[in-house]
Design an enzyme around this catalytic site. Structure first.
Site, PDB file in Angstrom:
ATOM      1  CB  SER A 169     -12.768   6.732   9.492  1.00 29.56           C
ATOM      2  OG  SER A 169     -14.084   6.833   9.990  1.00 29.56           O
ATOM      3  CG  LEU A 170     -13.091   0.163  10.054  1.00 27.91           C
ATOM      4  CD1 LEU A 170     -14.583   0.413   9.946  1.00 27.91           C
ATOM      5  CD2 LEU A 170     -12.642  -0.810   8.968  1.00 27.91           C
TER       6      LEU A 170
ATOM      7  CG  ASP B  73      -2.084  -0.979   1.067  1.00 27.14           C
ATOM      8  OD1 ASP B  73      -2.543  -1.170  -0.070  1.00 27.14           O
ATOM      9  OD2 ASP B  73      -2.521  -1.548   2.082  1.00 27.14           O
ATOM     10  N   GLY B  74       1.976   1.247   0.709  1.00 29.80           N
ATOM     11  CA  GLY B  74       2.851   2.423   0.718  1.00 29.80           C
ATOM     12  C   GLY B  74       3.380   2.732  -0.670  1.00 29.80           C
TER      13      GLY B  74
ATOM     14  CG  ASP C 115      -1.736  13.047  22.232  1.00 32.26           C
ATOM     15  OD1 ASP C 115      -1.666  14.021  23.007  1.00 32.26           O
ATOM     16  OD2 ASP C 115      -1.696  11.869  22.616  1.00 32.26           O
TER      17      ASP C 115
ATOM     18  CB  THR D 153      -9.903   2.074   4.269  1.00 36.82           C
ATOM     19  OG1 THR D 153     -10.615   2.423   3.082  1.00 36.82           O
ATOM     20  CG2 THR D 153      -9.914   0.576   4.444  1.00 36.82           C
TER      21      THR D 153
ATOM     22  CD  GLU E 273      -1.856   9.482   5.854  1.00 38.23           C
ATOM     23  OE1 GLU E 273      -0.639   9.707   6.047  1.00 38.23           O
ATOM     24  OE2 GLU E 273      -2.258   8.583   5.107  1.00 38.23           O
TER      25      GLU E 273
END
Length: 263
Positions: A169-170, A52-53, A155, A166, A122
């Site tokens: 939030s989850l 994914d990265g 923080d 995905t 993000e």
């Protein structure tokens, strides 16, 4: 059709890219192999070998050039990849299918003191870790289209796209969204208030983040360090004009795939 192959040298050997190139050439396409994203150009589609990265970094480049992409997972979960390692034949077939379905994923445009960065997942503002770091919570103020949207005593703060929702939030007890939605989602990190769950803001134009003068937070986009932010910095986030376009076997299948990956 010109099909690029980008492989993450930390996860995949050149031999895997060579084998995939042979399959593409045998099927009537023209394969080009890259190990540096800055060299990617003059292709129609890009097959990414990695996790994914790797997909996040590749999406930043392909969205800039208007190139469609597809991933084969050589990492851990592979939320953003369409195929798993060993399914190369399916990836080649999809990459050469000019009529296949496309999934357009919204991106963030981050303006940090006038320097723009694009994120598929993000933007995060987080306290540093170490003896010289302030361990106090920070009051982070946010405006949406110029109107006050709230103050988070936390923080840090994470601004996610629907793709980023995905994970962030989850895990925080919120909801996930369809990838093509034009929605910001704010997730406070270790918030010291009842308003600690992710909050979605649909159809907004610009989000601006304000920090206290003496605070210092680490600013990252899609895991890449963007700088150290304080109250003297100007941080704006918008829905980007560009988007990341993924090849997919079924554009309505993302929630089933997420469930399978999590379980």
């Amino acid at each position: 059709m010109n099909i690029g192959i980008f492989y993450n040298k930390l996860q995949v050997g050149h031999e895997a890219a060579d084998r995939l190139a042979d399959k593409i050439n045998a099927a009537g396409g023209k394969a080009w192999i890259f190990s540096d994203l800055e060299q990617v150009k003059d292709i129609d589609r890009l097959i990414v070998l990695g996790g994914d990265g790797t997909m996040l970094h590749a999406a930043r480049r392909t969205s800039e050039l208007g190139i469609q992409l597809i991933g084969i997972n050589y990492g851990h979960l592979g939320f953003l990849t369409e195929f798993e390692c060993g399914e190369e034949d399916g990836a080649v077939e999809l990459a050469l299918d000019s009529a296949c379905s496309l999934l357009e994923r919204a991106m963030l445009e981050v303006d940090f003191n006038g320097k723009k960065t694009y994120c598929l997942n993000e933007l995060s503002l987080l306290r540093g870790v170490g003896a010289d770091c302030d361990n106090k919570a920070v009051k982070i103020s946010v405006t949406i289209d110029g109107s006050a949207a709230g103050v988070f005593n936390a923080d840090g703060l994470i601004v996610t796209t629907p793709t980023g929702s995905t994970a962030y939030s989850l895990s925080a007890g919120g909801s996930i969204m369809m990838p093509e939605c034009a929605t910001f989602q704010l997730t406070p990190v270790c918030a010291f208030s009842l308003r600690s769950r992710p909050i979605a803001y649909p159809d907004c134009y610009e989000l601006q983040i304000f920090l206290p003068k003496k605070s210092k937070l680490i600013l990252c986009g899609d895991g890449s360090y963007l700088g150290e932010a304080s109250g003297d910095d100007n941080i704006k986030v918008r829905k980007a004009v560009r988007s990341a376009v993924f090849l997919t076997r079924n554009k309505h299948d993302c929630f089933r795939r997420i469930t399978e990956k999590i379980n």
